[in-house]
Design an enzyme around this catalytic site. Sequence first.
Site, mmCIF file in Angstrom:
data_model
loop_
_atom_site.group_PDB
_atom_site.id
_atom_site.type_symbol
_atom_site.label_atom_id
_atom_site.label_comp_id
_atom_site.label_asym_id
_atom_site.label_seq_id
_atom_site.Cartn_x
_atom_site.Cartn_y
_atom_site.Cartn_z
ATOM 1 N N ASN A 9 32.039 26.167 80.088
ATOM 2 C CA ASN A 9 32.896 27.271 80.534
ATOM 3 C C ASN A 9 32.075 28.126 81.482
ATOM 4 O O ASN A 9 31.188 28.852 81.053
ATOM 5 C CB ASN A 9 33.352 28.079 79.309
ATOM 6 C CG ASN A 9 34.121 29.331 79.703
ATOM 7 O OD1 ASN A 9 34.471 29.522 80.869
ATOM 8 N ND2 ASN A 9 34.387 30.189 78.724
ATOM 9 N N TRP A 10 32.384 28.012 82.759
ATOM 10 C CA TRP A 10 31.559 28.683 83.772
ATOM 11 C C TRP A 10 31.834 30.188 83.835
ATOM 12 O O TRP A 10 31.111 30.909 84.505
ATOM 13 C CB TRP A 10 31.814 28.084 85.153
ATOM 14 C CG TRP A 10 31.414 26.655 85.313
ATOM 15 C CD1 TRP A 10 31.094 25.752 84.329
ATOM 16 C CD2 TRP A 10 31.289 25.951 86.558
ATOM 17 N NE1 TRP A 10 30.787 24.540 84.891
ATOM 18 C CE2 TRP A 10 30.908 24.632 86.258
ATOM 19 C CE3 TRP A 10 31.480 26.304 87.891
ATOM 20 C CZ2 TRP A 10 30.698 23.672 87.243
ATOM 21 C CZ3 TRP A 10 31.281 25.354 88.878
ATOM 22 C CH2 TRP A 10 30.886 24.058 88.556
ATOM 23 N N LYS A 11 32.930 30.619 83.210
ATOM 24 C CA LYS A 11 33.323 32.042 83.268
ATOM 25 C C LYS A 11 33.390 32.490 84.731
ATOM 26 O O LYS A 11 33.764 31.701 85.592
ATOM 27 C CB LYS A 11 32.367 32.879 82.416
ATOM 28 C CG LYS A 11 32.245 32.313 81.000
ATOM 29 C CD LYS A 11 31.600 33.225 80.020
ATOM 30 C CE LYS A 11 31.565 32.536 78.643
ATOM 31 N NZ LYS A 11 30.984 33.372 77.607
ATOM 32 N N HIS A 97 40.285 32.372 74.762
ATOM 33 C CA HIS A 97 38.865 32.755 74.702
ATOM 34 C C HIS A 97 38.757 34.217 74.283
ATOM 35 O O HIS A 97 39.585 35.047 74.673
ATOM 36 C CB HIS A 97 38.203 32.527 76.062
ATOM 37 C CG HIS A 97 36.718 32.602 75.986
ATOM 38 N ND1 HIS A 97 36.049 33.805 75.934
ATOM 39 C CD2 HIS A 97 35.777 31.629 75.915
ATOM 40 C CE1 HIS A 97 34.748 33.556 75.842
ATOM 41 N NE2 HIS A 97 34.558 32.246 75.821
ATOM 42 N N GLU A 99 36.959 36.499 75.315
ATOM 43 C CA GLU A 99 36.889 37.444 76.438
ATOM 44 C C GLU A 99 38.282 37.757 76.971
ATOM 45 O O GLU A 99 38.541 38.867 77.443
ATOM 46 C CB GLU A 99 35.957 36.888 77.535
ATOM 47 C CG GLU A 99 34.497 36.972 77.084
ATOM 48 C CD GLU A 99 33.570 35.905 77.640
ATOM 49 O OE1 GLU A 99 33.941 35.204 78.599
ATOM 50 O OE2 GLU A 99 32.457 35.772 77.088
ATOM 51 N N GLU A 169 34.278 29.842 68.181
ATOM 52 C CA GLU A 169 33.315 30.655 68.926
ATOM 53 C C GLU A 169 33.206 32.033 68.280
ATOM 54 O O GLU A 169 33.997 32.937 68.605
ATOM 55 C CB GLU A 169 33.770 30.827 70.382
ATOM 56 C CG GLU A 169 33.840 29.543 71.163
ATOM 57 C CD GLU A 169 33.605 29.775 72.654
ATOM 58 O OE1 GLU A 169 32.853 28.999 73.234
ATOM 59 O OE2 GLU A 169 34.153 30.731 73.215
ATOM 60 N N GLY A 175 27.051 34.807 74.355
ATOM 61 C CA GLY A 175 26.244 35.507 75.353
ATOM 62 C C GLY A 175 25.166 36.396 74.756
ATOM 63 O O GLY A 175 24.565 37.203 75.462
ATOM 64 N N SER A 215 26.153 30.771 72.426
ATOM 65 C CA SER A 215 24.708 30.624 72.621
ATOM 66 C C SER A 215 24.195 29.215 72.316
ATOM 67 O O SER A 215 23.109 29.056 71.761
ATOM 68 C CB SER A 215 23.945 31.675 71.803
ATOM 69 O OG SER A 215 24.268 32.975 72.272
ATOM 70 N N GLY A 236 28.543 28.219 77.460
ATOM 71 C CA GLY A 236 28.653 29.221 78.515
ATOM 72 C C GLY A 236 27.404 29.202 79.391
ATOM 73 O O GLY A 236 27.226 28.307 80.217
HETATM 74 P P1 13P Z 1 27.451 31.416 75.785
HETATM 75 O O1 13P Z 1 27.059 29.964 75.644
HETATM 76 O O2 13P Z 1 26.941 32.023 77.067
HETATM 77 O O3 13P Z 1 27.111 32.196 74.574
HETATM 78 O O4 13P Z 1 29.045 31.445 75.911
HETATM 79 C C1 13P Z 1 29.824 30.761 74.993
HETATM 80 C C2 13P Z 1 31.235 30.793 75.428
HETATM 81 O O5 13P Z 1 31.864 31.823 75.421
HETATM 82 C C3 13P Z 1 31.837 29.531 75.871
HETATM 83 O O6 13P Z 1 33.207 29.656 76.026
#
Ligand code: 13P
Length: 256
Positions: A9-11, A97, A99, A169, A175, A215, A236
């Site tokens: 997931n590149w966000k 997600h 977020e 998640e 993150g 993470s 992420g």
């Molecule tokens: P991180 O791997 O940066 O913690 O993010 C996880 C995530 O939200 C994947 O969708």
Amino acid sequence: MRQKLIAGNWKMYKTIPEALQLVKQLRTKMEKNPPAKTKVVVCPPFTALAAVSETLKSSAIGVGAQNIFWEDEGAYTGEVSAKMIKNAGAKYVIIGHSERRRYFKEDSQVINKKIKTALAHKLHVIHCVGETLEEREQELTRDIVLNQVEWDLKNLAVADLKNLTIAYEPVWAIGTGRNATPEQAQEVHSFLREILDALFQPGVGKKMTILYGGSVKPENAAALLSQPDVDGALVGGACLEAGSFWKIIQASEKAG
Ligand code: 13P
């Protein structure tokens, strides 16, 4: 055998040239050493979807979007539809997600509509669930994920689950560099299978691919992915660089 899946997931990262550089590096690694049992998917931002899909057209790497709106078209300023992401080459979509839940106030009603729309368009859904730190500390993890699965997947048929992957998640692990322990992930994944059995049909839970996200790094991937109910990862930060993403894919290949 459940499908193993490592999805990135590149966000909100990567311009089109940056995106192409990353997927070309990844494609080279995959071609040299094709994973035998792990499906690999990248989910770039909308702006890079078409270019990434074009570049990966004849490769084994799947492409997904990070969100959709539930209507096919209309006066919805700033939104992107399932039809549009498909046309841009996406076969997967991340929905729910944390977020999106947190910053864009998406609730189960919205997530449910989006999941149904994605399935109606024959997209494969990566559906995210997970508790906040406060909820974990209050020992509410099970209630939270049960609630999310029950309401987000309301009125779906058992057959729909073939096109759905759940990603656990925990919000506190996203993150933060603080991943869930393999035991914590295993416990929730196993509970998610029980929930699916209870809500849909006995036995259906053990057929579903369930990912862990939060993470995931090359250093902890092997331990997380060796848990019996962890079928892959939604990555992420570590997916933004081909080398670290590739190490996680290799950890999946070696696990169980
Ligand atoms: P991180 O791997 O940066 O913690 O993010 C996880 C995530 O939200 C994947 O969708």
